[in-house]
Design an enzyme around this catalytic site. Structure first.
Site, PDB file in Angstrom:
ATOM      1  N   ALA A  34      40.467  29.580  36.561  1.00  0.00           N
ATOM      2  CA  ALA A  34      41.593  30.535  36.536  1.00  0.00           C
ATOM      3  C   ALA A  34      41.927  30.918  37.981  1.00  0.00           C
ATOM      4  CB  ALA A  34      41.276  31.759  35.680  1.00  0.00           C
ATOM      5  N   HIS A  36      43.377  31.820  41.492  1.00  0.00           N
ATOM      6  CA  HIS A  36      44.510  32.605  41.994  1.00  0.00           C
ATOM      7  C   HIS A  36      44.490  32.526  43.522  1.00  0.00           C
ATOM      8  CE1 HIS A  36      41.393  35.513  42.828  1.00  0.00           C
ATOM      9  NE2 HIS A  36      41.085  35.595  41.543  1.00  0.00           N
ATOM     10  N   HIS A  39      41.139  32.878  45.349  1.00  0.00           N
ATOM     11  CA  HIS A  39      40.322  31.657  45.415  1.00  0.00           C
ATOM     12  C   HIS A  39      40.902  30.692  46.452  1.00  0.00           C
ATOM     13  CE1 HIS A  39      39.533  32.689  41.014  1.00  0.00           C
ATOM     14  NE2 HIS A  39      38.331  32.663  41.536  1.00  0.00           N
ATOM     15  N   GLU A 150      35.101  38.906  49.214  1.00  0.00           N
ATOM     16  CA  GLU A 150      34.521  40.252  49.325  1.00  0.00           C
ATOM     17  C   GLU A 150      34.915  41.120  48.141  1.00  0.00           C
ATOM     18  OE1 GLU A 150      35.750  41.752  53.109  1.00  0.00           O
ATOM     19  OE2 GLU A 150      34.066  40.803  54.147  1.00  0.00           O
ATOM     20  N   GLN A 155      28.046  40.917  44.671  1.00  0.00           N
ATOM     21  CA  GLN A 155      27.691  39.508  44.424  1.00  0.00           C
ATOM     22  C   GLN A 155      27.450  38.773  45.744  1.00  0.00           C
ATOM     23  OE1 GLN A 155      29.568  36.707  41.484  1.00  0.00           O
ATOM     24  NE2 GLN A 155      30.854  36.166  43.212  1.00  0.00           N
ATOM     25  N   ILE A 178      42.023  39.365  48.568  1.00  0.00           N
ATOM     26  CA  ILE A 178      43.477  39.155  48.605  1.00  0.00           C
ATOM     27  C   ILE A 178      44.093  40.025  47.508  1.00  0.00           C
ATOM     28  CG2 ILE A 178      45.335  37.425  48.450  1.00  0.00           C
ATOM     29  CD1 ILE A 178      43.491  36.918  50.815  1.00  0.00           C
ATOM     30  N   MET A 186      43.298  40.689  43.581  1.00  0.00           N
ATOM     31  CA  MET A 186      43.448  39.519  42.718  1.00  0.00           C
ATOM     32  C   MET A 186      42.136  39.221  42.010  1.00  0.00           C
ATOM     33  SD  MET A 186      45.983  36.911  44.546  1.00  0.00           S
ATOM     34  CE  MET A 186      47.558  37.502  45.150  1.00  0.00           C
ATOM     35  N   SER A 188      40.698  36.841  38.276  1.00  0.00           N
ATOM     36  CA  SER A 188      41.049  36.044  37.097  1.00  0.00           C
ATOM     37  C   SER A 188      41.233  36.953  35.885  1.00  0.00           C
ATOM     38  CB  SER A 188      39.950  35.031  36.812  1.00  0.00           C
ATOM     39  OG  SER A 188      39.718  34.269  37.967  1.00  0.00           O
ATOM     40  N   ARG A 189      40.524  38.065  35.878  1.00  0.00           N
ATOM     41  CA  ARG A 189      40.622  38.991  34.740  1.00  0.00           C
ATOM     42  C   ARG A 189      41.994  39.658  34.637  1.00  0.00           C
ATOM     43  NH1 ARG A 189      35.531  40.023  32.456  1.00  0.00           N
ATOM     44  NH2 ARG A 189      33.916  39.178  33.797  1.00  0.00           N
TER      45      ARG A 189
END
Ligand code: PAF
Length: 285
Positions: A34, A36, A39, A150, A155, A178, A186, A188-189
């Site tokens: 997914a 964006h 990534h 970041e 993580q 971003i 941004m 994916s969720r």
């Protein structure tokens, strides 16, 4: 250029072995798909720093603590491959589950301490799942450098610690979050948000920025925290898992940013859990 898709560890190893034998450096961008622009900024950073770049897509079952969350996670491989075309990456590694967790897989990588707080406290087992899969992806790809956003700051810290502790010779590089034009980080969720929820989502970053501004004028955190949580609830967020000021060095709770600090938040909006974190300038006044 169409991105070569590798689905097996054997195919991946054949590629990486020949690159290393030619003295080329390998960068990896681990993702769950997914893709964006966040990534894609990692892919651009990897392309600038490495001779060869591998993007991985693996929706890692071990890091989901709710099966509904795993089932609902967006899967958009064909579109992801299309988005990568302009970067001319060397491989898109999309392993089936058995390439990562073969029959009988019994190892768990668990990073202590820093995983007890923030998302670690709210998502039991999540960071063990992350540390385990990332350790596998590091050893499978034999990457020299790995690129993480970041946006998932905890993580990033966990992955760095894990690689150091296990002597995995990879340089873990953090890249800035971003954001959409309205400030929403941004993720994916974000694809899971309804149109209505999407209009409310930027409130999270807005509340955080307001708090950072006031911390910079010397205000103590506690009162700002209560006000921000109330603001989020008034805007339609249904729960705030955390809204905390913590040290960048060890994630200790802080009342004032007298040392390098970040503001961390996780909050629920229409059934979607949004997280964000922003840098807080040191204020020693
Ligand atoms: O940030 C992610 O997308 C995942 O946690 C990662 C690092 C790819 C591990 O599955």
């Amino acid at each position: 250029m169409t991105t070569p898709v590798l689905r097996t560890l054997t195919a991946l190893r054949a590629a990486t072995r020949s690159w290393h034998m030619s003295g080329e450096t390998i960068g990896v961008v681990p993702t769950m798909g997914a893709l964006h622009d966040g990534h894609l900024s990692l892919v651009a950073a990897a392309k600038a720093a490495c001779d060869r770049v591998i993007v991985t897509i693996f929706v890692n079952p071990k890091q989901f603590n709710q099966s509904s969350d795993l089932d609902n996670y967006p899967r958009t491989e064909a579109e992801d491959a299309r988005k990568l075309e302009r970067f001319a990456v060397d491989a898109l590694y999309v392993p089936e589950v058995d390439q990562i967790y073969p029959e009988g897989f019994a190892t768990n990588v668990s990073v202590g301490g820093m995983t007890d707080v923030l998302c670690g406290a709210h998502r039991p087992g999540h960071f063990d799942g992350v540390a385990t899969v990332v350790a596998k992806l590091f050893t499978q790809t034999a990457a020299d450098k790995a690129f993480f956003g970041e946006k998932d700051f905890q993580q990033l810290m966990v992955v760095r610690r894990m690689a150091r502790d296990l002597d995995i010779p990879v340089d873990v590089i953090g890249c800035p979050t971003i954001r959409e034009e309205d400030g929403l980080a941004m993720s994916s969720r974000n694809l899971l948000l309804s149109d209505r929820a999407r209009t409310k989502a930027p409130r999270l970053a807005m509340e955080m920025e307001a708090v950072v501004r006031e911390l910079g004028q010397g205000a103590a955190f506690q009162a700002l925290q209560s006000r921000a949580i109330a603001g989020l609830e008034a805007a339609g967020f249904t729960g705030v898992d955390y809204f905390e000021l913590r040290s960048c060095a060890d994630l200790r709770l802080l009342e004032r940013p007298a040392e390098p600090a970040r503001l961390f938040a996780a909050a629920w909006l229409a059934g979607v859990r949004l997280i964000d974190n922003i840098d807080v300038p040191v204020f020693s006044g």
